[in-house]
Write a protein that holds these residues in place. Sequence first.
Motif, PDB file in Angstrom:
ATOM      1  N   ARG A 188       0.997  -1.338  -0.136  1.00 56.37           N
ATOM      2  CA  ARG A 188       0.061   0.030  -0.121  1.00 56.37           C
ATOM      3  C   ARG A 188       1.007   1.256  -0.068  1.00 56.37           C
ATOM      4  NH1 ARG A 188      -4.667  -1.463  -1.602  1.00 56.37           N
ATOM      5  NH2 ARG A 188      -5.083  -3.631  -0.787  1.00 56.37           N
ATOM      6  N   THR A 189       1.201   1.811  -1.183  1.00 55.28           N
ATOM      7  CA  THR A 189       1.966   3.001  -1.298  1.00 55.28           C
ATOM      8  C   THR A 189       1.077   4.013  -1.773  1.00 55.28           C
ATOM      9  OG1 THR A 189       2.556   2.264  -3.498  1.00 55.28           O
ATOM     10  CG2 THR A 189       4.046   1.688  -2.026  1.00 55.28           C
ATOM     11  N   PHE A 190       1.536   5.376  -1.842  1.00 55.72           N
ATOM     12  CA  PHE A 190       0.692   6.390  -2.250  1.00 55.72           C
ATOM     13  C   PHE A 190       0.426   6.220  -3.944  1.00 55.72           C
ATOM     14  CE2 PHE A 190       2.620   8.377   1.481  1.00 55.72           C
ATOM     15  CZ  PHE A 190       1.398   8.798   1.833  1.00 55.72           C
ATOM     16  N   ASP A 191       1.200   5.723  -4.550  1.00 52.07           N
ATOM     17  CA  ASP A 191       1.016   5.540  -5.934  1.00 52.07           C
ATOM     18  C   ASP A 191       1.634   4.330  -6.722  1.00 52.07           C
ATOM     19  OD1 ASP A 191       0.445   5.732  -8.626  1.00 52.07           O
ATOM     20  OD2 ASP A 191       1.750   7.864  -8.954  1.00 52.07           O
ATOM     21  N   ASN A 192       0.916   3.310  -6.565  1.00 52.93           N
ATOM     22  CA  ASN A 192       1.447   1.794  -6.934  1.00 52.93           C
ATOM     23  C   ASN A 192       1.895   1.856  -8.379  1.00 52.93           C
ATOM     24  OD1 ASN A 192       1.603   0.460  -4.505  1.00 52.93           O
ATOM     25  ND2 ASN A 192      -0.650  -0.175  -5.009  1.00 52.93           N
ATOM     26  N   SER A 193       1.500   2.672  -9.408  1.00 52.30           N
ATOM     27  CA  SER A 193       1.754   2.469 -10.553  1.00 52.30           C
ATOM     28  C   SER A 193       3.010   3.250 -11.047  1.00 52.30           C
ATOM     29  CB  SER A 193       0.591   3.248 -11.405  1.00 52.30           C
ATOM     30  OG  SER A 193       0.637   4.623 -10.881  1.00 52.30           O
ATOM     31  N   ALA A 194       3.273   4.294 -10.329  1.00 48.16           N
ATOM     32  CA  ALA A 194       4.496   5.015 -10.414  1.00 48.16           C
ATOM     33  C   ALA A 194       5.760   4.533  -9.522  1.00 48.16           C
ATOM     34  CB  ALA A 194       4.584   6.331  -9.699  1.00 48.16           C
ATOM     35  N   ASN A 195       5.449   3.700  -8.721  1.00 50.53           N
ATOM     36  CA  ASN A 195       6.690   3.030  -8.034  1.00 50.53           C
ATOM     37  C   ASN A 195       6.311   1.528  -7.506  1.00 50.53           C
ATOM     38  OD1 ASN A 195       9.271   2.802  -6.623  1.00 50.53           O
ATOM     39  ND2 ASN A 195       8.380   3.862  -4.832  1.00 50.53           N
ATOM     40  N   PRO A 196       6.118   0.371  -8.573  1.00 52.49           N
ATOM     41  CA  PRO A 196       5.573  -0.728  -8.142  1.00 52.49           C
ATOM     42  C   PRO A 196       6.917  -1.228  -7.198  1.00 52.49           C
ATOM     43  CG  PRO A 196       6.158  -0.558 -10.569  1.00 52.49           C
ATOM     44  CD  PRO A 196       6.224   0.943  -9.911  1.00 52.49           C
ATOM     45  N   ILE A 197       6.701  -2.067  -6.328  1.00 55.30           N
ATOM     46  CA  ILE A 197       7.740  -2.946  -5.611  1.00 55.30           C
ATOM     47  C   ILE A 197       7.855  -4.269  -5.833  1.00 55.30           C
ATOM     48  CG2 ILE A 197       7.566  -1.208  -3.872  1.00 55.30           C
ATOM     49  CD1 ILE A 197       6.688  -3.695  -1.900  1.00 55.30           C
ATOM     50  N   TRP A 198       6.721  -4.768  -6.514  1.00 52.96           N
ATOM     51  CA  TRP A 198       6.857  -6.166  -6.798  1.00 52.96           C
ATOM     52  C   TRP A 198       7.530  -6.642  -8.271  1.00 52.96           C
ATOM     53  CZ3 TRP A 198       6.644  -7.389  -2.226  1.00 52.96           C
ATOM     54  CH2 TRP A 198       5.575  -6.948  -1.271  1.00 52.96           C
ATOM     55  N   LYS A 199       8.224  -7.628  -8.293  1.00 52.85           N
ATOM     56  CA  LYS A 199       8.735  -8.079  -9.698  1.00 52.85           C
ATOM     57  C   LYS A 199       7.576  -8.083 -10.586  1.00 52.85           C
ATOM     58  CE  LYS A 199      12.791 -10.818 -10.141  1.00 52.85           C
ATOM     59  NZ  LYS A 199      13.491 -11.979 -10.009  1.00 52.85           N
ATOM     60  N   GLY A 200       7.882  -7.738 -11.853  1.00 46.87           N
ATOM     61  CA  GLY A 200       6.782  -7.782 -12.981  1.00 46.87           C
ATOM     62  C   GLY A 200       5.715  -6.803 -12.661  1.00 46.87           C
ATOM     63  N   ASN A 201       5.922  -5.850 -11.862  1.00 47.07           N
ATOM     64  CA  ASN A 201       4.916  -4.758 -11.627  1.00 47.07           C
ATOM     65  C   ASN A 201       3.749  -5.246 -11.404  1.00 47.07           C
ATOM     66  OD1 ASN A 201       6.971  -3.144 -12.326  1.00 47.07           O
ATOM     67  ND2 ASN A 201       6.398  -2.607 -14.678  1.00 47.07           N
ATOM     68  N   ARG A 202       3.558  -6.431 -10.541  1.00 45.57           N
ATOM     69  CA  ARG A 202       2.298  -6.892 -10.193  1.00 45.57           C
ATOM     70  C   ARG A 202       1.819  -6.247  -8.931  1.00 45.57           C
ATOM     71  NH1 ARG A 202       4.111 -13.036  -9.749  1.00 45.57           N
ATOM     72  NH2 ARG A 202       5.861 -12.045  -9.165  1.00 45.57           N
ATOM     73  N   GLN A 203       0.376  -6.304  -8.788  1.00 46.52           N
ATOM     74  CA  GLN A 203      -0.064  -5.706  -7.635  1.00 46.52           C
ATOM     75  C   GLN A 203      -0.238  -6.650  -6.581  1.00 46.52           C
ATOM     76  OE1 GLN A 203      -4.121  -3.968  -8.324  1.00 46.52           O
ATOM     77  NE2 GLN A 203      -4.102  -3.321  -6.264  1.00 46.52           N
TER      78      GLN A 203
END
Length: 118
Positions: free
Chosen positions: A75-90
């Motif tokens: 849960r970040t302020f902007d998951n799309s701008a700063n994804p943390i998981w490999k493959g940009n998965r939610q």
Amino acid sequence: MNIFQQREQILADLIEAYREHDEEKTNHLLDQLTELDKSAEQKPLPEEPKEQGFYVTANDGLLLLKEDDYDWSARTFDNSANPIWKGNRQYVKWPTVCETLPPEAFPLKRVNTGSNDD
């Protein structure tokens, strides 16, 4: 630096040493890579929290949510701008959480939100 970042750095250095035809440096980096992989295989995953709900990491307070289907999200302020998981998965499973976060992020601490939903 987590194990994946270390591996990426060694591989980048290895490519450079190979291009420079530096056999000694190449062999040294291959040995480092082998040792890194051995240490990763020997370390068990941190224990996954059993209850669904919100958790924070021990090192930087990153807020994570364990869903009822055992998927994890950050849960970040902007998951799309700063994804943390490999493959940009939610949503990811526990092994990916452990691979992505540094060892000092564990153990996760449960957060009481004050609602009956957690």
